[in-house]
Design a protein around this motif. Sequence first.
Motif, PDB file in Angstrom:
ATOM      1  N   GLU A 103      45.485  36.924  39.229  1.00 50.25           N
ATOM      2  CA  GLU A 103      44.311  37.880  39.136  1.00 50.25           C
ATOM      3  C   GLU A 103      43.351  37.617  37.987  1.00 50.25           C
ATOM      4  N   ARG A 151      40.193  38.166  35.515  1.00 46.99           N
ATOM      5  CA  ARG A 151      39.553  39.255  34.999  1.00 46.99           C
ATOM      6  C   ARG A 151      38.241  38.964  34.581  1.00 46.99           C
ATOM      7  N   SER A 161      34.987  43.267  38.422  1.00 49.08           N
ATOM      8  CA  SER A 161      35.412  42.913  37.184  1.00 49.08           C
ATOM      9  C   SER A 161      36.913  42.173  37.521  1.00 49.08           C
ATOM     10  N   HIS A 162      37.339  42.399  38.600  1.00 50.94           N
ATOM     11  CA  HIS A 162      38.752  41.676  39.154  1.00 50.94           C
ATOM     12  C   HIS A 162      38.538  40.742  40.393  1.00 50.94           C
ATOM     13  N   SER A 178      39.934  38.951  47.504  1.00 54.71           N
ATOM     14  CA  SER A 178      39.293  40.284  47.116  1.00 54.71           C
ATOM     15  C   SER A 178      37.618  40.146  47.573  1.00 54.71           C
ATOM     16  N   ASN A 235      39.641  45.627  44.670  1.00 57.90           N
ATOM     17  CA  ASN A 235      39.432  44.593  43.931  1.00 57.90           C
ATOM     18  C   ASN A 235      40.785  43.988  43.487  1.00 57.90           C
ATOM     19  N   ARG A 236      41.679  44.771  42.783  1.00 59.67           N
ATOM     20  CA  ARG A 236      42.819  44.408  42.266  1.00 59.67           C
ATOM     21  C   ARG A 236      44.197  44.346  43.246  1.00 59.67           C
TER      22      ARG A 236
END
Length: 202
Positions: A86, A88, A95-96, A108, A170-171
């Motif tokens: 992941e 950041r 954002s991720h 993502s 996204n995460r």
Amino acid sequence: RKIHRWLSVIIGMQLLMWTISGLVFSWSPIGEVRGENRIRPRKAIDLASYELIDSREILSSAKYVPDNHLVKGLALKQMLGKPVFELRLDGPSTSHVLVDAVSGRCLSPISKSLAEDIALDDFSEPVQVLRCDYLDQPQTGHSEYRSKEIPVWKVTLDHPSGTAIYVSANRGEVVTRRNDRWRLFDRSEEHTSELQSRQYLV
């Protein structure tokens, strides 16, 4: 006397609603309200059984980081029993970013089918998906998902509890869980707050 009578009725109704809402709160264990009682237990994966790509390769590759974004950090975690990185980011939009830690494939934003799999894996009972909706605008007002992370997949399950699981696009993680008990709790809380506001107006 008429004013006094009406004030007594209004205050009496407020006291009754506070009593009812208080009973709802006390009879509802917070874990069940949040849906935590139906979370599937997690098992740590054996990373030694995977051939992971070099994290420096991900950090140096422009395909994972959009223009005008900077990498703030990188973490190794698991998703559906498989290792993923992941990223950041610090930037105007994303954002991720999730990256398959074995193949290097960018995950993502996650697909609808992947979001459904994550929601089903999170739920401890065998269920099916009723519908899956993509939310890309902030939810406000009386929404059950107000003031939370966007974009997100809302995965509604076919279960008597009326559970909906929200998965970050996204995460690839569960952001929150909602069920009928939570909705009753929320309505009772809102109604109590509304009555308190009316009392101040009176």
